[in-house]
Design an enzyme around this catalytic site. Structure first.
Site, PDB file in Angstrom:
ATOM      1  N   ASP A   1       0.901  -1.145   0.000  1.00  0.00           N
ATOM      2  CA  ASP A   1       0.000   0.000   0.000  1.00  0.00           C
ATOM      3  C   ASP A   1       0.940   1.194   0.000  1.00  0.00           C
ATOM      4  O   ASP A   1       1.592   1.469   0.999  1.00  0.00           O
ATOM      5  CB  ASP A   1      -0.870  -0.016   1.257  1.00  0.00           C
ATOM      6  CG  ASP A   1      -1.861   1.130   1.253  1.00  0.00           C
ATOM      7  OD1 ASP A   1      -1.536   2.189   0.685  1.00  0.00           O
ATOM      8  OD2 ASP A   1      -2.954   0.972   1.821  1.00  0.00           O
ATOM      9  N   HIS A   2       1.032   1.876  -1.139  1.00  0.00           N
ATOM     10  CA  HIS A   2       2.122   2.850  -1.258  1.00  0.00           C
ATOM     11  C   HIS A   2       2.025   3.981  -0.240  1.00  0.00           C
ATOM     12  O   HIS A   2       2.988   4.671   0.013  1.00  0.00           O
ATOM     13  CB  HIS A   2       2.234   3.387  -2.683  1.00  0.00           C
ATOM     14  CG  HIS A   2       1.087   4.265  -3.073  1.00  0.00           C
ATOM     15  ND1 HIS A   2      -0.028   3.783  -3.697  1.00  0.00           N
ATOM     16  CD2 HIS A   2       0.884   5.573  -2.891  1.00  0.00           C
ATOM     17  CE1 HIS A   2      -0.865   4.781  -3.901  1.00  0.00           C
ATOM     18  NE2 HIS A   2      -0.341   5.874  -3.428  1.00  0.00           N
TER      19      HIS A   2
ATOM     20  N   HIS B   1      -5.927   2.702   2.028  1.00  0.00           N
ATOM     21  CA  HIS B   1      -5.122   3.821   2.509  1.00  0.00           C
ATOM     22  C   HIS B   1      -5.638   4.397   3.819  1.00  0.00           C
ATOM     23  O   HIS B   1      -4.900   4.659   4.748  1.00  0.00           O
ATOM     24  CB  HIS B   1      -5.118   4.962   1.490  1.00  0.00           C
ATOM     25  CG  HIS B   1      -4.614   4.569   0.145  1.00  0.00           C
ATOM     26  ND1 HIS B   1      -3.681   3.576  -0.032  1.00  0.00           N
ATOM     27  CD2 HIS B   1      -4.904   5.042  -1.084  1.00  0.00           C
ATOM     28  CE1 HIS B   1      -3.417   3.460  -1.325  1.00  0.00           C
ATOM     29  NE2 HIS B   1      -4.151   4.335  -1.980  1.00  0.00           N
TER      30      HIS B   1
END
Ligand SMILES: NC(=O)c1ccc[n+]([C@@H]2O[C@H](COP(=O)([O-])OP(=O)(O)OC[C@H]3O[C@@H](n4cnc5c(N)ncnc54)[C@H](OP(=O)(O)O)[C@@H]3O)[C@@H](O)[C@H]2O)c1
Lengths: 516, 362
Positions: free
Chosen positions: A206-207, A269
């Site tokens: 999950d960047h 996110h």
């Protein structure tokens, strides 16, 4: 004298401890979906920048796998263009760039046909022998999740997956979100992955977690003694997490219209940011301790009562409007969106956490598309002083202290304080103290993907989501979705901060959204 | 000396209009005025953050002035700091101070990195005033880092003060005044060996990552006569690292280390007796030869290192190891200081060094 393996020092006694302490060992990364958008925009540029910064010493190799009829040569050419466009540090000189590109290879194949995988296995094995290095394989599944099962099955069938924990010959896999679209599909997905890999080998990326500010949430909370004592119900009034996008859905209608904001953004996110803010301090900064605490706080999230779901959840879709001075169409007018679509482009939630630390402190989450600007922000709103000694006549309500963690676009932290306006009267005004990452350190932060890919190569899973975390997040999302139809689908004009219901959600409790 | 630094990407740099006397009050006043002007220039619509991460004291003499100037510029570019650039000058007619603040665009748009440079040129006769001047102008709460480019520390009061004031000190001299050894100091000669040490680390990584990893049986370091101390430092470093990994000194003449598993490494430190290129060469000797050779000394204009690993050839440029980055990293990470101390202890133990070094033994 014969030397056996046990007499060998595997540790390099001369290893650098300074400046570049963390470097990859020898490895090969195999990217499935190598002709896709993610590979060109993020993955190969991230690998290149790691290479430029000296984090990828020789030997290593990058193998692309996809359907298109490319050769290693055309793959290199395409990536060369991608680097010109997307590399954070550009490319300092042609020689360095072409040296990097010489590590790229391409294998053509279909995910569901074993022949390609046989070619792949032969290529990576030969490569390891040529480079005189252990096999060490990192698979990157830059593909739709529907392909995971066939890919892992085929990898298994050509014996490319080792379940060994052996540090000298490891296999790891990075999977891209979405991690399922419901709790059940997540179980299935995890089941598929676990059929080939142990959980410790799976890196769910999950960047957001690769961003400096997100990592700084923990450093900030736990590396300073002044915040953690305040980080609880005694001093904090409420917490707001906003992920706003100014863009619409672009050409992603196919995916987005089936997912919606709740699943696309909140489940991933927003839940990650939420857990870092709300979790208990872990005993150590290691993957097990941190992810245990994250899973624990997710378990403590109260499922909103189905009867009163409307008091906790708002969903909405944008109508046409002006965003940043430019006309934007309504969601239903976006290309490829079905005309009767009820997919939400905006969600606001009120979450309650049932534990000692957060009892009674609401967490308000909101996220939407076509909002006035692109910003991700966490606002910790503190309680006002218990006894107010200054004359309040003539001024509006005293502003509370607000600690803001800005995650994008410009990462930073700010604190608002009340200060006296210079002059004869005791007039108090909020002032803002800012700490901007770029300004303060004067150097650019590495891209999130750089950090995360290096973590995976060096075997550090701290910043990746573990199966139980993902499942806990889905527990909440599924619960909401089960009663989704009981909620009205509100509307908001593109370019506004969201529907009336979102205002009402906080106003009901005498609060308001922070200004962004 | 030149009045002010020119940082090419500098936006609206502001320089004090006149040469100031060695007076903290005057200098403090000039900085405040300049900041006010800077703020007026940029303030509208833009927040000018005045974060200060370090006090940096760069000391030089006429001879090393350009290196000091270059470093100051690079430090200013990297982190917002208050930088004192002190030149002890025989050539200057009189002592004086220039103050410069400047902001330049950081890595993201709208981000400004601002710094302050206080350039002090001081006649040797006035040097006593400098320490007190700096002391009253230090920014509180942030570290004080010193970099002294003089080959020999000669201005006693300034040297003392520098050692007392700084948390970390980098010196070009090989020794600091003998009376003070408690401070963390690092000679730039050690920094100059960094590319070589990193190349050794990389070469070893490469060996160990092959399918049949093992250690070399002999390591030879050959050098030009003037580079004896550098070569000795490298040997001291390798021996100290090996000793931390279960190797012990088996014999001193010749120098042989022995692992508990029974293997040995012989070290040869060879003075070539003549001057050649490259000045220092290191070889791992066994079946597959690895050679690391090059000019990497800071004094040289563009140091270059060649690493030959089997049939691979790599070039390392000194630009890959900027001094400013090294210094700033050293403010957070003590490992270079620890490594240096361990290497020195080894050299003393092996009696491979003499002269000034010996004094630090106690
Ligand atoms: N793009 C982003 O910025 C981004 C950000 C976050 C997450 N993600 C996720 O990352 C994944 C990949 O995204 P993307 O944007 O790169 O997708 P994309 O541009 O559509 O690329 C898909 C890739 O998969 C290959 N592929 C698809 N089916 C195949 C098959 N049957 N056999 C062999 N190859 C096949 C395609 O090869 P050919 O084109 O050669 O057929 C192409 O290389 C998705 O799960 C997405 O949700 C993307």
């Amino acid at each position: 004298m014969t030397e056996n393996a046990s007499s060998i020092d595997v540790v390099n006694p001369f290893a650098s401890r300074f400046m570049r302490t963390r470097r990859a060992g020898p490895f090969a990364i195999v990217i499935f979906g190598a002709t896709g958008d993610l590979t060109a925009r993020k993955l190969v540029p991230a690998l290149f920048n790691l290479y430029l910064d000296g984090f990828l010493p020789e030997p290593f190799s990058i193998v692309g796998f996809a359907r298109r009829d490319w050769t290693s040569e055309s793959f290199r050419n395409a990536m060369s263009k991608a680097l010109d466009e997307f590399s954070r540090q550009g490319s300092p000189d042609e020689a360095t760039k072409s040296k990097f590109l010489s590590h790229l290879k391409y294998v053509r194949g279909e995910f569901d046909q074993p022949e390609g995988f046989e070619r792949l296995a032969a290529t990576v094995r030969k490569n390891a022998i040529d480079q005189q290095r252990p096999l060490n394989l990192l698979f990157y599944l830059a593909t739709p999740p529907s392909a995971f099962e066939t890919i892992t099955r085929n990898l298994n069938s050509v014996n490319l997956v080792s379940r060994q924990a052996d540090d000298d010959n490891w296999t790891r896999v990075i999977v891209e979100k979405p991690f399922g679209h419901s709790l059940e599909s997540t179980w299935q997905l995890n089941g598929t992955l676990h059929a080939a890999f142990r959980e410790e080998q799976v890196y769910r990326i999950d960047h957001y977690l690769g961003k400096e500010t997100v990592q700084n949430i923990l450093v900030f909370r736990l590396g300073n003694s002044i915040f953690e004592p305040l980080w609880n119900r005694r001093y904090i009034d409420s917490i707001q997490i906003t992920v706003a996008e100014s863009i619409g859905i672009g050409n992603r209608a196919g995916y987005f219209d089936t997912a919606g904001m709740l699943r696309d953004m909140v489940q991933s996110h927003m839940m990650q940011v939420f857990t870092l803010i709300a979790m208990e301090p872990p005993a150590a900064f290691d993957p097990v301790a941190i992810r245990d605490e994250k899973a624990k706080v997710l378990r403590a999230v109260r499922l909103p009562d189905a009867e009163q779901l409307g008091d906790h959840v708002v969903r909405a879709q944008y109508t046409s409007g002006l965003v940043g001075g430019e006309e934007a169409p309504a969601y239903l007018q976006e290309p490829d969106v079905p005309s009767e679509s009820e997919t939400e482009s905006y969600v606001a939630l009120r979450l309650a956490v049932d534990n000692w630390r957060w009892s009674g402190v609401p967490f308000y989450l909101r996220t939407g598309k076509r909002l006035p600007k692109r910003v991700t922000d966490v606002a910790i709103v503190f309680k006002t002083p218990p006894h107010y000694i200054f004359d309040q006549s003539g001024c509006s309500d005293l502003a509370p202290n607000v600690l803001r963690l800005r995650i994008q676009p410009h990462e930073g932290i700010s604190l608002s304080l009340g200060a006296k306006v210079p002059g004869q009267a005791v007039e108090i005004t909020p002032v803002r103290m800012e700490f901007d990452y770029d300004t303060s350190f004067g150097q650019s932060s590495p891209e999130a993907y750089e950090r995360l890919i290096l973590d995976a190569i060096t075997g550090d899973a701290t910043l990746f989501a573990r199966a139980d975390e993902v499942e806990q997040a889905w527990r909440l999302i599924d619960h909401i979705r089960r009663h989704w139809h009981t909620l009205p689908l509100e509307q908001y004009a593109a370019g506004s901060w969201g529907p009336n219901g979102a205002e009402a959600l906080v106003a009901r409790e005498d609060r308001q959204w922070v200004r962004l | 000396m030149g009045a002010a630094l020119s940082v090419s990407e500098t936006l609206g740099s502001q320089i004090s209009e006149e040469v100031l006397p060695l007076s903290a009050e005057k200098i403090g006043g000039a900085i405040a005025t300049i900041w006010q002007d800077t703020h007026d220039t940029f303030g509208a619509g833009q927040s000018v953050a005045r974060v200060c991460l370090n006090n940096l004291i760069v000391v030089t003499d006429d001879e090393n002035h350009s290196s000091a100037d270059e470093l100051t510029r690079d430090l200013a570019r990297r982190q917002p700091s208050r930088i004192f650039l002190v030149c002890v000058s025989d050539r200057a007619e009189k002592s004086g101070v220039w103050v410069q603040t400047a902001c330049h665009v950081g890595s993201s748009p709208n981000a400004l990195v601002c710094y302050e440079v206080i350039a002090i040129t001081v006649r040797p006769a006035d040097v006593n005033a400098v320490a007190s001047l700096i002391r009253s102008l230090l920014v509180d709460s942030v570290p004080v880092i010193g970099v002294d480019f003089r080959r020999i520390m000669t201005a006693f009061s300034l040297d003392r003060a520098l050692i007392e004031m700084t948390d970390r000190l980098f010196v070009n001299a090989d020794a600091i005044p003998a009376a003070v050894t408690a401070i963390d100091f690092l000679p730039l000669r050690w920094y100059a060996t960094l590319p070589m040490r990193e190349a050794i680390a990389r070469a070893m990584d490469l060996r160990l990552n092959r399918n049949y990893p093992d250690m070399p049986i002999a390591i030879t370091v050959s050098h030009d006569p003037p580079e004896e101390e550098t070569a000795a430092l490298l040997v001291g470093w390798m021996v100290s690292r090996l000793r931390q990994h279960e190797w012990t000194i088996h014999s001193r003449q010749p120098l042989v280390l022995r692992h508990q598993a029974g293997r040995t490494i012989t070290f040869n430190l060879v003075d070539r007796g003549t001057t050649g290129e490259p000045p220092v060469r290191l070889q791992f000797t066994d079946r597959e030869q690895i050679t690391i050779a090059g000019n990497w000394l800071t004094q040289k204009r563009s140091p270059m290192l060649t690493v030959e690993l089997g049939d691979q050839k790599e070039q390392v440029k000194s630009n890959d190891y900027p001094l400013a980055a090294y210094i700033l990293a050293g403010t957070k990470d003590a490992s270079e200081f620890d490594d240096y101390r361990a290497a020195m202890a080894c050299l003393v133990d092996l009696e491979l060094i003499h002269g000034d070094y010996r004094r630090k033994k106690g």
